[in-house]
Every structure is written in C-alpha cells, then in structure tokens.
Motif scaffolding. Sequence first.
Motif, mmCIF file in Angstrom:
data_model
loop_
_atom_site.group_PDB
_atom_site.id
_atom_site.type_symbol
_atom_site.label_atom_id
_atom_site.label_comp_id
_atom_site.label_asym_id
_atom_site.label_seq_id
_atom_site.Cartn_x
_atom_site.Cartn_y
_atom_site.Cartn_z
ATOM 1 N N ALA A 277 8.153 15.916 27.071
ATOM 2 C CA ALA A 277 8.298 14.832 26.098
ATOM 3 C C ALA A 277 6.974 14.090 25.905
ATOM 4 C CB ALA A 277 9.382 13.862 26.556
ATOM 5 N N MET A 278 6.259 13.877 26.993
ATOM 6 C CA MET A 278 4.966 13.194 26.885
ATOM 7 C C MET A 278 3.959 14.030 26.109
ATOM 8 S SD MET A 278 4.693 11.478 30.693
ATOM 9 C CE MET A 278 3.369 10.343 30.279
ATOM 10 N N LEU A 279 4.012 15.342 26.285
ATOM 11 C CA LEU A 279 3.099 16.211 25.530
ATOM 12 C C LEU A 279 3.439 16.203 24.034
ATOM 13 C CD1 LEU A 279 2.824 19.259 27.980
ATOM 14 C CD2 LEU A 279 1.194 17.374 27.638
ATOM 15 N N ILE A 280 4.713 16.052 23.705
ATOM 16 C CA ILE A 280 5.109 15.901 22.294
ATOM 17 C C ILE A 280 4.506 14.629 21.718
ATOM 18 C CG2 ILE A 280 7.065 15.495 20.740
ATOM 19 C CD1 ILE A 280 8.726 17.328 22.543
ATOM 20 N N ASP A 281 4.481 13.564 22.519
ATOM 21 C CA ASP A 281 3.855 12.313 22.084
ATOM 22 C C ASP A 281 2.362 12.507 21.815
ATOM 23 O OD1 ASP A 281 5.195 10.013 21.434
ATOM 24 O OD2 ASP A 281 5.448 9.341 23.498
ATOM 25 N N VAL A 282 1.707 13.303 22.648
ATOM 26 C CA VAL A 282 0.283 13.593 22.440
ATOM 27 C C VAL A 282 0.075 14.239 21.071
ATOM 28 C CG1 VAL A 282 -1.676 14.959 23.246
ATOM 29 C CG2 VAL A 282 -0.209 13.800 24.911
ATOM 30 N N LEU B 95 -6.267 8.544 18.339
ATOM 31 C CA LEU B 95 -6.800 9.565 19.243
ATOM 32 C C LEU B 95 -6.911 9.036 20.675
ATOM 33 C CD1 LEU B 95 -9.584 11.270 17.087
ATOM 34 C CD2 LEU B 95 -7.412 12.278 17.850
ATOM 35 N N ALA B 96 -7.304 7.777 20.815
ATOM 36 C CA ALA B 96 -7.414 7.183 22.153
ATOM 37 C C ALA B 96 -6.054 7.171 22.847
ATOM 38 C CB ALA B 96 -7.971 5.763 22.042
ATOM 39 N N GLU B 97 -4.991 6.867 22.101
ATOM 40 C CA GLU B 97 -3.654 6.870 22.695
ATOM 41 C C GLU B 97 -3.225 8.281 23.078
ATOM 42 O OE1 GLU B 97 -0.477 4.502 21.381
ATOM 43 O OE2 GLU B 97 -1.711 3.042 20.349
ATOM 44 N N ALA B 98 -3.580 9.262 22.253
ATOM 45 C CA ALA B 98 -3.238 10.647 22.571
ATOM 46 C C ALA B 98 -3.879 11.082 23.885
ATOM 47 C CB ALA B 98 -3.675 11.566 21.430
ATOM 48 N N VAL B 99 -5.140 10.742 24.085
ATOM 49 C CA VAL B 99 -5.849 11.109 25.319
ATOM 50 C C VAL B 99 -5.222 10.411 26.525
ATOM 51 C CG1 VAL B 99 -8.046 10.938 26.541
ATOM 52 C CG2 VAL B 99 -8.016 11.621 24.134
ATOM 53 N N PHE B 100 -4.891 9.122 26.361
ATOM 54 C CA PHE B 100 -4.283 8.374 27.464
ATOM 55 C C PHE B 100 -2.949 8.983 27.878
ATOM 56 C CE2 PHE B 100 -1.275 5.168 28.931
ATOM 57 C CZ PHE B 100 -1.949 4.646 30.020
ATOM 58 N N ILE B 101 -2.097 9.320 26.898
ATOM 59 C CA ILE B 101 -0.780 9.876 27.214
ATOM 60 C C ILE B 101 -0.921 11.248 27.876
ATOM 61 C CG2 ILE B 101 1.414 10.658 26.231
ATOM 62 C CD1 ILE B 101 1.042 8.538 24.040
ATOM 63 N N LEU B 102 -1.901 12.030 27.463
ATOM 64 C CA LEU B 102 -2.140 13.336 28.085
ATOM 65 C C LEU B 102 -2.467 13.172 29.567
ATOM 66 C CD1 LEU B 102 -2.479 16.398 27.806
ATOM 67 C CD2 LEU B 102 -4.871 15.989 27.159
ATOM 68 N N ALA B 103 -3.342 12.212 29.878
ATOM 69 C CA ALA B 103 -3.692 11.960 31.279
ATOM 70 C C ALA B 103 -2.481 11.448 32.059
ATOM 71 C CB ALA B 103 -4.843 10.961 31.358
#
Length: 427
Positions: free
Chosen positions: A86-91, A173-181
């Motif tokens: 689910a988190m990767l879908i958010d990314v 993009l910053a939020e995408a990177v944060f959620i990936l981590a």
Amino acid sequence: MKGRLIEEHKYGWLVCAAVTLLLFCTSGLGSTGFGAYQPYLISLRGLTNTQSSTMLTIRSLFTLVGMLAASRMIERFGVRRVVTGAMLIDVIAFAILAWTNGYLGACIGAALCGTALGAGGMVPASIFINRWFHTHVGLALGICMASTGASAMIATPVITFLVERFSLRVSFLAEAVFILAASVVVYKIAYSRPSCLHTVPVGDGEKMASKSPVHAAHTAATPLMLLMMFGILVFGMPANTLHSHISVLYSGEGFTSGQVSLLVSVMGLFLAAGKCAYGWIADKIGMLRASIMLYVMVIVGCFLCTLAGNRNFVVAVMAVVLLSFGLAVVSVSISIYASKVASESDYSRTVTTFQFLNACGGLLFGRIPGMIADAQGTYVPAFSVMMALSVVGAVVMVIVYRRIRHEDHIYVRAHRAQPVNLAHVAK
C-alpha cells in the motif's frame, strides 16, 4: 527463555511505532495532510472548486475498493506485505501527481492515494494492534491514529515552503521519496504476529486494570446494528470531509496564505492530540463518555467555522482547535465501537463494515462542499450543512449504542442465571 520473553513482550510498542509511521503516510500524507495542496491545485493547476472536491470523492471511492480488497489480501499475503504494498502505491501516486499537470492526472493520483489508504489504513492498523496488544488497546490505537493529524502539522509548513520556494512538482516528489524510505522501515519492524518473533503481545498474562474495550457477549440484533451503521455513515459524511476543506474555507474568506498554513498546522497538532487523548480517556472512563465529549467539540467547531466571514483569526483558531480535537473520535472510536457491539468471533467482519461505511460517508458527500461553494461563492454554507450532519450522526450513534449495551448486559445476566439444561446439552 523466560527472561527473553519478558524483554521481548514490549516489542508491541515498536510495532505501534511502525504502524504510526504507516498511517502517517497512507492516511496522513495521502488524506489529512493532502488538504494543504487544495488551494495550490486550484490556483496553480486551474482546478475548479468542484473538480478539487471531486478528487476527494474519487479518493474516497478507491479507499472503499482498497478496503474491500484488504481482508482477502491480508488472508493470502499477510498484513505485513499488504501494508508495504500500500505504501508503494502511495509512492506511485505522488510521482504521478508530480509529473502530470492536468485534471486527469490529479484524478489518477487521487485514486491511487485512496487505494493505498484503503489497503494500508485503519483495517490493517486495527489488526496489528489487536494482535500485538492485550492491554492499553485504546492508548495504542490513539497513538497510531494521531499520526494522521501529525502529518498535517508537520507536512503543511514543509509543503508550503517547497511549493512557494520551488514548485508543486518538487513537493510531490519529496513526499514520494519520503514514503518510499518509510515503507522499508515499516517492513523491517511490523511483523504480522508476535509468534513471528517467538514473543507475546503487550500485556499478555496481565490482569486488565483499565477500562480498555472488551468484546460484547453477543453481536447486537440486526435492527440495532443497522441503525448503528446508519449513524456511522451519516457522521462519516462531514468527518471525512471537514479537514480537507479547512484551507479552502479560510483562504476563500480572505485569510493570508501564512494564516491558512498556520491553521492547517494547528489542525494537525490537535488531530494528533485528540487521538492520543481519546484513546487514553476511553481506557479510563469508557468509550461513550469520551465520544460524547468529542462529538460536542466537533459540532461547536463547525459552528465557529461558519463565522469565517468575520475574518477573526482568533475565532478561526478556536474553530480549528475544537474541530480537530473532536474529529479524533471518528478514527479511533470505530474500532472500539465494533468491539462493544460485536462478539469476538464477529469483530473482524464488524470493524471492516464500520470502516467501510465511514469511508462511504466521505464518498457520498465528498463533492457536495465544492458544489455548494461554486453555487454560493463561499464554503460557509457547506460547513453549516456539515454541522447539521454531525448532530444527526452523533445523536443516532449515542442512542443506539446505549441501547445495544443495555441489551448486552441483559443477555449476560440472563445467561448467568439460566440453569443448564442437561437434556438439551445431551442432544
């Protein structure tokens, strides 16, 4: 081995922290904290108020899709893998929002955020807490749910800075990177069950000393359960919509961007505080009293929001504080309501149904505030409607819940007093 169990039985609190991070991303950044983007989507990407609200409707629709699929996916793949997915879908969602400028791209991003929220939100969070905690359940739930408010408090000033200093694309993009981590952290910590680590849940073997929720002796009768579902659906309409329209309400009434950013941050702070406080209070004095207190705060907060046209910043802060603190009731209480009106064997199905209906409220009502604003030129009338819905939903839930608990007590007394029919048992 015994010493190891005593040491490791506290691992549940580490799982609680991981679930808090999970909800910070899926329910927070993807939903509650996303309200900070609403004015920018209108001003920078040319969306109308109706289109902006439609994004929320699409997100709510796909939240239901993700929620309905969550149970089966958890049974097949395990809750740990499902929430990581689910988190990767958010990314992917935030990446799409970053690189597309049109309304279609915004809708696709909203749909993916909703899917992530449904599959990685309240349902798996409740499952984690029920598996890892035998005591302090309300507190643990409150801490986890507080992350959704914390996301608005923490992310809003960051989003405002990134958008105004750089661009909307950089912020997404910053939020995408944060959620990936964050997804890596959650996967490493949040094991599906205590048995995966050969340990035990928090409070295992301890005597319950608080008023933490326990399951009902039997599931409520169908008519009462249907009325309870109706109350959850009606209250879910404003509860899932109010926080997303705070920024556009006050920006539309002439408040500066700095004031609006501060109000959204205050909203996040008190959403977080309310959820922690509600869980603790519910453990101490009972869920019903805690719920009534927060229902009143939501209603009063809505009323003060309708005074936004006066442009009084102090009143605006009071409105946001009361409303945000009170809205904690909708996310934390649903899991506890389910345990109070359903038996242990029916809990999983009941909590999923309640969460589904709560999300349905947001789906059915999501576009209405924007449509009212386009027709009236202001969001104030929409907040009046949401105040009325809050009153109706809260009254129905309180009355029906009291009736259900009364019948459950009668059921328990009757079965304690009833002599055993040996002939019936033999058959």
